[in-house]
Design a protein around this motif. Sequence first.
Motif, PDB file in Angstrom:
ATOM      1  N   PRO A  29       0.768  -1.222   0.000  1.00 16.32           N
ATOM      2  CA  PRO A  29       0.000   0.000   0.000  1.00 16.32           C
ATOM      3  C   PRO A  29       0.811   1.290   0.000  1.00 16.32           C
ATOM      4  CG  PRO A  29       0.090  -0.813   2.231  1.00 16.32           C
ATOM      5  CD  PRO A  29       0.873  -1.780   1.375  1.00 16.32           C
ATOM      6  N   LEU A  30       2.149   1.218   0.135  1.00 14.86           N
ATOM      7  CA  LEU A  30       2.935   2.452   0.219  1.00 14.86           C
ATOM      8  C   LEU A  30       2.660   3.367  -0.956  1.00 14.86           C
ATOM      9  CD1 LEU A  30       4.972   4.261   1.608  1.00 14.86           C
ATOM     10  CD2 LEU A  30       6.789   2.990   0.467  1.00 14.86           C
ATOM     11  N   LYS A  31       2.593   2.842  -2.146  1.00 15.73           N
ATOM     12  CA  LYS A  31       2.342   3.664  -3.330  1.00 15.73           C
ATOM     13  C   LYS A  31       1.011   4.417  -3.193  1.00 15.73           C
ATOM     14  CE  LYS A  31       2.347   3.220  -8.350  1.00 15.73           C
ATOM     15  NZ  LYS A  31       2.469   2.284  -9.468  1.00 15.73           N
ATOM     16  N   TRP A  32      -0.006   3.741  -2.659  1.00 15.34           N
ATOM     17  CA  TRP A  32      -1.314   4.372  -2.455  1.00 15.34           C
ATOM     18  C   TRP A  32      -1.227   5.472  -1.404  1.00 15.34           C
ATOM     19  CZ3 TRP A  32      -4.831   4.064   1.814  1.00 15.34           C
ATOM     20  CH2 TRP A  32      -6.101   4.583   1.562  1.00 15.34           C
ATOM     21  N   TYR A  33      -0.537   5.202  -0.290  1.00 13.72           N
ATOM     22  CA  TYR A  33      -0.390   6.217   0.757  1.00 13.72           C
ATOM     23  C   TYR A  33       0.296   7.468   0.207  1.00 13.72           C
ATOM     24  CZ  TYR A  33      -1.693   3.023   4.570  1.00 13.72           C
ATOM     25  OH  TYR A  33      -2.355   2.182   5.416  1.00 13.72           O
ATOM     26  N   LEU A  34       1.355   7.288  -0.546  1.00 13.43           N
ATOM     27  CA  LEU A  34       2.066   8.427  -1.129  1.00 13.43           C
ATOM     28  C   LEU A  34       1.163   9.190  -2.092  1.00 13.43           C
ATOM     29  CD1 LEU A  34       5.553   6.774  -1.718  1.00 13.43           C
ATOM     30  CD2 LEU A  34       4.935   8.382   0.108  1.00 13.43           C
ATOM     31  N   LYS A  35       0.356   8.462  -2.855  1.00 15.65           N
ATOM     32  CA  LYS A  35      -0.554   9.085  -3.818  1.00 15.65           C
ATOM     33  C   LYS A  35      -1.594   9.981  -3.143  1.00 15.65           C
ATOM     34  CE  LYS A  35      -4.333   7.546  -6.495  1.00 15.65           C
ATOM     35  NZ  LYS A  35      -5.056   6.417  -7.011  1.00 15.65           N
ATOM     36  N   ILE A  36      -2.062   9.579  -1.953  1.00 18.68           N
ATOM     37  CA  ILE A  36      -3.109  10.365  -1.297  1.00 18.68           C
ATOM     38  C   ILE A  36      -2.557  11.457  -0.375  1.00 18.68           C
ATOM     39  CG2 ILE A  36      -4.823   8.533  -1.515  1.00 18.68           C
ATOM     40  CD1 ILE A  36      -4.478   8.024   1.528  1.00 18.68           C
ATOM     41  N   GLY A  37      -1.233  11.598  -0.301  1.00 18.45           N
ATOM     42  CA  GLY A  37      -0.673  12.731   0.424  1.00 18.45           C
ATOM     43  C   GLY A  37       0.239  12.420   1.587  1.00 18.45           C
ATOM     44  N   PHE A  38       0.446  11.163   1.912  1.00 23.26           N
ATOM     45  CA  PHE A  38       1.417  10.825   2.953  1.00 23.26           C
ATOM     46  C   PHE A  38       2.821  11.084   2.419  1.00 23.26           C
ATOM     47  CE2 PHE A  38      -2.152   8.569   4.656  1.00 23.26           C
ATOM     48  CZ  PHE A  38      -1.907   8.422   6.009  1.00 23.26           C
ATOM     49  N   GLU A  39       3.750  11.333   3.336  1.00 24.80           N
ATOM     50  CA  GLU A  39       5.152  11.524   2.981  1.00 24.80           C
ATOM     51  C   GLU A  39       6.002  10.592   3.825  1.00 24.80           C
ATOM     52  OE1 GLU A  39       5.949  15.618   3.777  1.00 24.80           O
ATOM     53  OE2 GLU A  39       4.602  16.323   2.205  1.00 24.80           O
ATOM     54  N   LYS A  40       7.066  10.091   3.227  1.00 27.05           N
ATOM     55  CA  LYS A  40       8.010   9.270   3.992  1.00 27.05           C
ATOM     56  C   LYS A  40       8.812  10.173   4.906  1.00 27.05           C
ATOM     57  CE  LYS A  40      10.530   6.301   1.979  1.00 27.05           C
ATOM     58  NZ  LYS A  40      11.423   5.596   1.048  1.00 27.05           N
ATOM     59  N   GLU A  41       9.024   9.723   6.129  1.00 26.67           N
ATOM     60  CA  GLU A  41       9.852  10.435   7.094  1.00 26.67           C
ATOM     61  C   GLU A  41      11.265   9.879   6.980  1.00 26.67           C
ATOM     62  OE1 GLU A  41       9.283  12.844   9.389  1.00 26.67           O
ATOM     63  OE2 GLU A  41       7.148  13.102   8.958  1.00 26.67           O
ATOM     64  N   ASN A  42      12.124  10.582   6.282  1.00 31.99           N
ATOM     65  CA  ASN A  42      13.475  10.073   6.065  1.00 31.99           C
ATOM     66  C   ASN A  42      14.355  10.125   7.305  1.00 31.99           C
ATOM     67  OD1 ASN A  42      13.018   9.376   3.374  1.00 31.99           O
ATOM     68  ND2 ASN A  42      13.357  11.475   2.718  1.00 31.99           N
ATOM     69  N   ASP A  43      13.945  10.904   8.311  1.00 32.12           N
ATOM     70  CA  ASP A  43      14.765  10.984   9.508  1.00 32.12           C
ATOM     71  C   ASP A  43      14.295  10.032  10.609  1.00 32.12           C
ATOM     72  OD1 ASP A  43      12.439  12.489   9.802  1.00 32.12           O
ATOM     73  OD2 ASP A  43      13.363  13.955  11.118  1.00 32.12           O
ATOM     74  N   LEU A  44      13.310   9.186  10.306  1.00 27.05           N
ATOM     75  CA  LEU A  44      12.841   8.194  11.267  1.00 27.05           C
ATOM     76  C   LEU A  44      13.161   6.796  10.768  1.00 27.05           C
ATOM     77  CD1 LEU A  44       9.315   9.623  12.131  1.00 27.05           C
ATOM     78  CD2 LEU A  44      11.415   9.856  13.441  1.00 27.05           C
ATOM     79  N   VAL A  45      13.443   5.911  11.703  1.00 28.94           N
ATOM     80  CA  VAL A  45      13.763   4.531  11.381  1.00 28.94           C
ATOM     81  C   VAL A  45      12.958   3.637  12.316  1.00 28.94           C
ATOM     82  CG1 VAL A  45      15.584   2.793  11.534  1.00 28.94           C
ATOM     83  CG2 VAL A  45      16.092   5.035  10.567  1.00 28.94           C
ATOM     84  N   VAL A  46      12.371   2.599  11.786  1.00 31.76           N
ATOM     85  CA  VAL A  46      11.712   1.607  12.622  1.00 31.76           C
ATOM     86  C   VAL A  46      12.785   0.657  13.122  1.00 31.76           C
ATOM     87  CG1 VAL A  46      10.043  -0.284  12.664  1.00 31.76           C
ATOM     88  CG2 VAL A  46       9.570   1.775  11.328  1.00 31.76           C
ATOM     89  N   ILE A  47      12.823   0.460  14.431  1.00 33.24           N
ATOM     90  CA  ILE A  47      13.791  -0.458  15.009  1.00 33.24           C
ATOM     91  C   ILE A  47      13.037  -1.594  15.697  1.00 33.24           C
ATOM     92  CG2 ILE A  47      15.622   1.247  15.217  1.00 33.24           C
ATOM     93  CD1 ILE A  47      14.922   1.540  18.167  1.00 33.24           C
TER      94      ILE A  47
END
Length: 161
Positions: free
Chosen positions: A131-149
């Motif tokens: 679903p990432l492509k869909w989230y980006l399409k509707i206005g979400f942005e990736k947080e490049n300064d956050l990392v899931v650990i």
Amino acid sequence: MSFTVRNVSVEDIDQLAAIFCAAYTPEKTGEHWTVEKAKDIVQYWYDRSPDDLKILATDKNTSEILGAFFADVKPWWDGVRLIDGEFFILPDRQGQGIGSALMKEMLNRAQNNHNAKNFETITFMPENGHPLKWYLKIGFEKENDLVVINGRLPEILNNLT
């Protein structure tokens, strides 16, 4: 297809667990859910989410549950945030506007009832995949300064000694 959105009730948990398993298959996610474990996570979200932030979609003609969305809210330095969330649709019903309708309903409820300003969540799919492509399409942005650990507790505890 026409569908309606309503609040989740405790009676829906078993059926939602089966839908969760169908949506999160090992082939799509690398995760190995059983109905029993899926029931645990659905129950967790049912207990955790405010009443108005646990919603599902049903087929208007058959009343079949098609998918669900659970989320929570938390205060943050820049205002209230809709957070986390568990969002799943039956695989054969994806691409029919159900997810978009559930997302719109969830965002409206969070904004109107909780004064939420942002939605922060995690998704695990490939960059160009659903679903990432869909989230980006509707206005979400990736947080490049956050990392899931993630770490295994025995190893972490061992390293702390």
